[in-house]
Design a protein around this motif. Structure first.
Motif, PDB file in Angstrom:
ATOM      1  N   ALA A 234      97.179 123.796 -21.092  1.00 35.82           N
ATOM      2  CA  ALA A 234      95.994 122.791 -21.712  1.00 35.82           C
ATOM      3  C   ALA A 234      96.292 122.529 -22.379  1.00 35.82           C
ATOM      4  O   ALA A 234      96.200 121.817 -23.475  1.00 35.82           O
ATOM      5  CB  ALA A 234      94.822 123.165 -21.383  1.00 35.82           C
TER       6      ALA A 234
ATOM      7  N   CYS B 126      99.517 121.176 -24.629  1.00 35.75           N
ATOM      8  CA  CYS B 126      99.179 119.793 -23.275  1.00 35.75           C
ATOM      9  C   CYS B 126      98.517 118.607 -24.788  1.00 35.75           C
ATOM     10  O   CYS B 126      99.092 117.523 -24.641  1.00 35.75           O
ATOM     11  CB  CYS B 126      99.109 119.604 -22.207  1.00 35.75           C
ATOM     12  SG  CYS B 126     100.213 120.622 -20.708  1.00 35.75           S
ATOM     13  N   ARG B 127      97.432 119.723 -24.619  1.00 30.26           N
ATOM     14  CA  ARG B 127      97.058 118.433 -25.610  1.00 30.26           C
ATOM     15  C   ARG B 127      97.167 117.967 -27.038  1.00 30.26           C
ATOM     16  O   ARG B 127      97.010 117.287 -27.375  1.00 30.26           O
ATOM     17  CB  ARG B 127      95.281 118.968 -26.024  1.00 30.26           C
ATOM     18  CG  ARG B 127      94.285 118.889 -24.544  1.00 30.26           C
ATOM     19  CD  ARG B 127      92.950 119.432 -24.868  1.00 30.26           C
ATOM     20  NE  ARG B 127      92.608 120.817 -25.327  1.00 30.26           N
ATOM     21  CZ  ARG B 127      92.497 122.042 -24.576  1.00 30.26           C
ATOM     22  NH1 ARG B 127      92.661 121.586 -23.146  1.00 30.26           N
ATOM     23  NH2 ARG B 127      92.473 122.831 -24.724  1.00 30.26           N
TER      24      ARG B 127
ATOM     25  N   GLY C 180     101.529 115.821 -25.734  1.00 31.25           N
ATOM     26  CA  GLY C 180     100.315 114.734 -25.161  1.00 31.25           C
ATOM     27  C   GLY C 180     101.284 115.138 -24.220  1.00 31.25           C
ATOM     28  O   GLY C 180     101.459 113.837 -23.603  1.00 31.25           O
ATOM     29  N   VAL C 181     102.154 116.314 -23.497  1.00 28.64           N
ATOM     30  CA  VAL C 181     102.446 116.555 -22.666  1.00 28.64           C
ATOM     31  C   VAL C 181     101.929 116.014 -20.996  1.00 28.64           C
ATOM     32  O   VAL C 181     100.884 117.033 -21.451  1.00 28.64           O
ATOM     33  CB  VAL C 181     103.393 117.914 -22.390  1.00 28.64           C
ATOM     34  CG1 VAL C 181     104.279 118.005 -20.994  1.00 28.64           C
ATOM     35  CG2 VAL C 181     104.770 117.320 -23.474  1.00 28.64           C
ATOM     36  N   LYS C 182     101.591 115.994 -20.443  1.00 30.34           N
ATOM     37  CA  LYS C 182     100.664 115.606 -18.979  1.00 30.34           C
ATOM     38  C   LYS C 182     100.628 116.817 -18.440  1.00 30.34           C
ATOM     39  O   LYS C 182     101.216 117.631 -18.219  1.00 30.34           O
ATOM     40  CB  LYS C 182     101.025 114.640 -18.116  1.00 30.34           C
ATOM     41  CG  LYS C 182     100.731 113.489 -18.768  1.00 30.34           C
ATOM     42  CD  LYS C 182     101.228 112.323 -17.042  1.00 30.34           C
ATOM     43  CE  LYS C 182     100.782 110.933 -17.649  1.00 30.34           C
ATOM     44  NZ  LYS C 182     101.744 110.006 -16.897  1.00 30.34           N
ATOM     45  N   ARG C 183      99.930 117.411 -18.120  1.00 28.60           N
ATOM     46  CA  ARG C 183      99.224 118.551 -17.897  1.00 28.60           C
ATOM     47  C   ARG C 183     100.009 118.863 -16.199  1.00 28.60           C
ATOM     48  O   ARG C 183     101.203 120.007 -16.385  1.00 28.60           O
ATOM     49  CB  ARG C 183      98.014 118.570 -17.597  1.00 28.60           C
ATOM     50  CG  ARG C 183      97.078 119.920 -19.111  1.00 28.60           C
ATOM     51  CD  ARG C 183      96.083 119.763 -19.065  1.00 28.60           C
ATOM     52  NE  ARG C 183      95.969 120.973 -18.333  1.00 28.60           N
ATOM     53  CZ  ARG C 183      94.636 121.522 -17.814  1.00 28.60           C
ATOM     54  NH1 ARG C 183      93.253 121.349 -18.582  1.00 28.60           N
ATOM     55  NH2 ARG C 183      94.320 122.317 -16.893  1.00 28.60           N
ATOM     56  N   SER C 184     100.010 117.435 -15.418  1.00 25.55           N
ATOM     57  CA  SER C 184     101.010 117.644 -13.786  1.00 25.55           C
ATOM     58  C   SER C 184     101.952 118.210 -13.822  1.00 25.55           C
ATOM     59  O   SER C 184     102.690 118.497 -13.707  1.00 25.55           O
ATOM     60  CB  SER C 184     100.134 116.280 -13.152  1.00 25.55           C
ATOM     61  OG  SER C 184     100.050 115.446 -14.201  1.00 25.55           O
ATOM     62  N   THR C 185     102.487 117.482 -15.521  1.00 24.84           N
ATOM     63  CA  THR C 185     103.660 117.428 -15.762  1.00 24.84           C
ATOM     64  C   THR C 185     104.452 118.075 -16.040  1.00 24.84           C
ATOM     65  O   THR C 185     105.636 119.071 -15.694  1.00 24.84           O
ATOM     66  CB  THR C 185     104.336 116.354 -16.566  1.00 24.84           C
ATOM     67  OG1 THR C 185     103.795 114.860 -16.240  1.00 24.84           O
ATOM     68  CG2 THR C 185     106.045 116.322 -16.953  1.00 24.84           C
TER      69      THR C 185
ATOM     70  N   THR D 251     110.131 117.683 -22.581  1.00 24.57           N
ATOM     71  CA  THR D 251     108.778 118.585 -23.463  1.00 24.57           C
ATOM     72  C   THR D 251     109.313 119.224 -24.153  1.00 24.57           C
ATOM     73  O   THR D 251     108.436 119.761 -25.430  1.00 24.57           O
ATOM     74  CB  THR D 251     108.628 119.804 -21.809  1.00 24.57           C
ATOM     75  OG1 THR D 251     108.446 118.172 -20.893  1.00 24.57           O
ATOM     76  CG2 THR D 251     107.562 120.093 -22.502  1.00 24.57           C
TER      77      THR D 251
END
Length: 239
Positions: free
Chosen positions: A22, A25-26, A29-34, A48
């Motif tokens: 997490a 990702c924060r 800027g990469v989406k957590r779901s991605t 990524t």
């Protein structure tokens, strides 16, 4: 193309010790779901890796060099050839240079390779010795038509772009620049690359290059207008 998820997680643990998925990702800027989907599949996209490297102050080219099949990137320091630089120079910049030489415009402020989408197809054409596409297809184990299809769409997967650079004998990092994955600055291209390459063109060479670009642009616009008219006729027929 992608890199090993296990290798990626090990890399992140060294790049950002103690950071959770997490947190990464924060920060990037990469989406957590991605990222979660990529980790589950066991393959993490190069985009990524680049985003995470940038987020933690790591040069993305060197970040990719931590993974197979990109380890050669770290040692690939060859500067771009003039042909490669010019293949990425916006057409508008070429036209401004013509006006400057004709005395019709003040010299432009030096600019980087901006203003147009990355020219993958133009780059391959610039470095092709006539047999490059066949060599890349054979080395990559893909059908020539599949390689040509990517070029027709003006794109190349990062690994294939690096392989293309290798087969052409140019800097491996240049393949990542033309795909738009990394910037010219991140790949180590000189800030004055465009100006230097343009200065070495004769007036005739510059004019012919601009004319080729405009002709290609005209053909593309004509196809687009034809497709738009066909779409309108289809909608009118349906409606």
């Amino acid at each position: 193309m992608s890199v090993s998820a296990i290798a990626f997680q090990h890399w992140v643990s060294q790049l950002a010790p103690g950071s959770s998925t997490a947190d990464v990702c924060r920060q990037s800027g990469v989406k957590r779901s991605t990222l979660a989907q990529q980790l589950v599949r066991g393959k993490v996209a190069e985009t990524t890796v680049v985003a995470v490297a940038r987020a933690y102050g790591r040069n993305p080219v060197l970040g990719l060099a931590e993974f197979e099949p990109y380890t050669e990137l770290a040692a690939s320091l060859a500067p771009p050839t003039d042909a490669e630089v010019l293949s990425q120079t916006p057409t508008a910049r070429l036209l401004r240079e013509i006006l400057v030489r004709a005395g019709s415009q003040s010299p432009p402020t030096p600019a980087g390779l901006v203003g147009e989408a990355a020219g993958v197809r133009q780059w391959v054409e610039a470095i092709d010795d006539g047999e490059l596409r066949q060599r890349v297809s054979a080395a990559a184990g893909i059908a020539p038509q599949n390689y040509s299809a990517q070029l027709s769409a003006n794109r190349l997967a990062p690994e294939l772009a690096v392989r293309t650079a290798r087969e052409a004998g140019v800097g491996l990092r240049n393949g990542l620049v033309v795909t738009g994955l990394v910037t010219a600055e991140e790949a180590g291209w000189p800030p004055s690359a465009v100006e230097d390459a343009l200065s070495r063109l004769s007036d005739a060479e510059l004019t012919l290059l601009a004319a080729e670009r405009l002709a290609a642009l005209g053909r593309g616009l004509k196809r687009q207008e034809h497709d738009d008219r066909a779409d309108r006729r289809a909608w009118e027929h349906l409606g």
